[in-house]
Design a protein around this motif. Structure first.
Motif, PDB file in Angstrom:
ATOM      1  N   GLU A 154      10.937  -5.596   5.555  1.00 22.40           N
ATOM      2  CA  GLU A 154      10.272  -5.151   4.311  1.00 22.40           C
ATOM      3  C   GLU A 154      10.809  -3.801   3.835  1.00 22.40           C
ATOM      4  OE1 GLU A 154       8.028  -6.495   2.238  1.00 22.40           O
ATOM      5  OE2 GLU A 154       7.819  -8.360   3.356  1.00 22.40           O
ATOM      6  N   GLY A 155      11.823  -3.266   4.522  1.00 23.93           N
ATOM      7  CA  GLY A 155      12.420  -1.999   4.107  1.00 23.93           C
ATOM      8  C   GLY A 155      11.675  -0.767   4.599  1.00 23.93           C
ATOM      9  N   MET A 156      10.823  -0.947   5.586  1.00 27.02           N
ATOM     10  CA  MET A 156      10.055   0.161   6.145  1.00 27.02           C
ATOM     11  C   MET A 156      10.728   0.652   7.430  1.00 27.02           C
ATOM     12  SD  MET A 156       6.540  -1.960   5.646  1.00 27.02           S
ATOM     13  CE  MET A 156       5.310  -0.774   6.054  1.00 27.02           C
ATOM     14  N   SER A 157      10.432   1.871   7.825  1.00 30.62           N
ATOM     15  CA  SER A 157      10.894   2.409   9.101  1.00 30.62           C
ATOM     16  C   SER A 157       9.846   2.104  10.166  1.00 30.62           C
ATOM     17  CB  SER A 157      11.103   3.923   9.004  1.00 30.62           C
ATOM     18  OG  SER A 157      12.099   4.217   8.060  1.00 30.62           O
ATOM     19  N   PHE A 158      10.275   2.132  11.428  1.00 30.71           N
ATOM     20  CA  PHE A 158       9.383   1.808  12.530  1.00 30.71           C
ATOM     21  C   PHE A 158       9.696   2.698  13.722  1.00 30.71           C
ATOM     22  CE2 PHE A 158       8.189  -0.370  16.393  1.00 30.71           C
ATOM     23  CZ  PHE A 158       6.941  -0.888  16.095  1.00 30.71           C
ATOM     24  N   ARG A 204       8.266  -4.435  14.553  1.00 28.60           N
ATOM     25  CA  ARG A 204       9.458  -3.714  14.082  1.00 28.60           C
ATOM     26  C   ARG A 204      10.295  -4.610  13.169  1.00 28.60           C
ATOM     27  NH1 ARG A 204      12.313   0.252  16.702  1.00 28.60           N
ATOM     28  NH2 ARG A 204      11.454  -0.379  18.710  1.00 28.60           N
ATOM     29  N   GLU A 205      10.573  -5.829  13.618  1.00 27.79           N
ATOM     30  CA  GLU A 205      11.396  -6.747  12.816  1.00 27.79           C
ATOM     31  C   GLU A 205      10.775  -7.003  11.451  1.00 27.79           C
ATOM     32  OE1 GLU A 205      12.106 -10.262  15.137  1.00 27.79           O
ATOM     33  OE2 GLU A 205      13.259  -9.150  16.646  1.00 27.79           O
ATOM     34  N   ALA A 206       9.471  -7.212  11.418  1.00 28.00           N
ATOM     35  CA  ALA A 206       8.788  -7.474  10.140  1.00 28.00           C
ATOM     36  C   ALA A 206       8.825  -6.241   9.244  1.00 28.00           C
ATOM     37  CB  ALA A 206       7.346  -7.907  10.403  1.00 28.00           C
ATOM     38  N   ALA A 207       8.601  -5.063   9.823  1.00 26.37           N
ATOM     39  CA  ALA A 207       8.614  -3.822   9.033  1.00 26.37           C
ATOM     40  C   ALA A 207      10.005  -3.561   8.459  1.00 26.37           C
ATOM     41  CB  ALA A 207       8.147  -2.646   9.888  1.00 26.37           C
ATOM     42  N   ALA A 243       0.826  -1.219   0.000  1.00 21.99           N
ATOM     43  CA  ALA A 243       0.000   0.000   0.000  1.00 21.99           C
ATOM     44  C   ALA A 243       0.854   1.262   0.000  1.00 21.99           C
ATOM     45  CB  ALA A 243      -0.933  -0.001   1.205  1.00 21.99           C
ATOM     46  N   GLY A 244       2.189   1.099   0.068  1.00 23.95           N
ATOM     47  CA  GLY A 244       3.077   2.256   0.004  1.00 23.95           C
ATOM     48  C   GLY A 244       3.486   2.826   1.355  1.00 23.95           C
ATOM     49  N   ILE A 245       3.091   2.196   2.441  1.00 25.69           N
ATOM     50  CA  ILE A 245       3.469   2.696   3.768  1.00 25.69           C
ATOM     51  C   ILE A 245       4.985   2.605   3.912  1.00 25.69           C
ATOM     52  CG2 ILE A 245       3.284   2.294   6.269  1.00 25.69           C
ATOM     53  CD1 ILE A 245       0.727   3.470   4.987  1.00 25.69           C
ATOM     54  N   THR A 246       5.608   3.690   4.377  1.00 26.16           N
ATOM     55  CA  THR A 246       7.057   3.706   4.557  1.00 26.16           C
ATOM     56  C   THR A 246       7.459   3.774   6.023  1.00 26.16           C
ATOM     57  OG1 THR A 246       7.131   6.116   4.335  1.00 26.16           O
ATOM     58  CG2 THR A 246       7.434   4.809   2.320  1.00 26.16           C
ATOM     59  N   LEU A 247       6.533   4.205   6.879  1.00 29.93           N
ATOM     60  CA  LEU A 247       6.798   4.318   8.316  1.00 29.93           C
ATOM     61  C   LEU A 247       5.624   3.751   9.091  1.00 29.93           C
ATOM     62  CD1 LEU A 247       8.268   5.425  10.866  1.00 29.93           C
ATOM     63  CD2 LEU A 247       7.185   7.642  10.378  1.00 29.93           C
TER      64      LEU A 247
END
Length: 143
Positions: free
Chosen positions: A57-61, A51-54, A27-31
């Protein structure tokens, strides 16, 4: 998982799971911002697991827990700084989305008109009308 747009790139949802992270990425979520204290959920849904999953996937948390008693000024300031930094779409979650929306409203106090904050929250399904005095007082402090 239900993602509700509150304003622009800021979205909220009830509690998410590790299994929701790929859909958030798609969906484009980055954080991803966790506003739910770990004490409220089992280990599989605590901040570190999400956090680990995000991050995988290259996302910030960010972990900015808000207890049912309310947000601290430190948490409001941290969210304000996060929202002021360049990034893409954000998802903040808690038990129902209410605490995340409330924290957003406090972080936006002084940046946006109080009526706009309350209207946007209301359109997203969160009635923050009773917070008007708090939002206005915080906005006055920031001026």
């Amino acid at each position: 998982m239900t993602m509700i747009n509150v304003s622009g790139d800021f979205n909220v949802s009830p509690q998410i799971s590790v299994e929701d992270i790929p859909a958030l990425k798609a969906a484009g979520i980055t954080l991803v911002i966790c506003n739910r204290p770990d004490a409220e959920v089992p280990p599989s849904h605590q901040a570190e697991a999400i956090r680990e999953a995000a991050i995988a996937e290259g996302m910030s948390f960010a972990y900015l827990p808000v207890t049912p008693q309310g947000a601290t000024m430190e948490t409001v300031t941290e969210l304000s700084q996060l929202l002021g930094a360049p990034h893409g779409p954000v998802l903040a979650y808690c038990r129902s989305g209410t605490r995340s929306t409330t924290l957003w409203a406090l972080a936006e106090a002084g940046r946006r008109d109080t009526d706009e904050i309350i209207t946007q929250a209301n359109e997203a399904g969160y009635d923050l009308g009773g917070m008007r005095p708090t939002i206005e007082a915080l906005a006055a402090q920031r001026r």
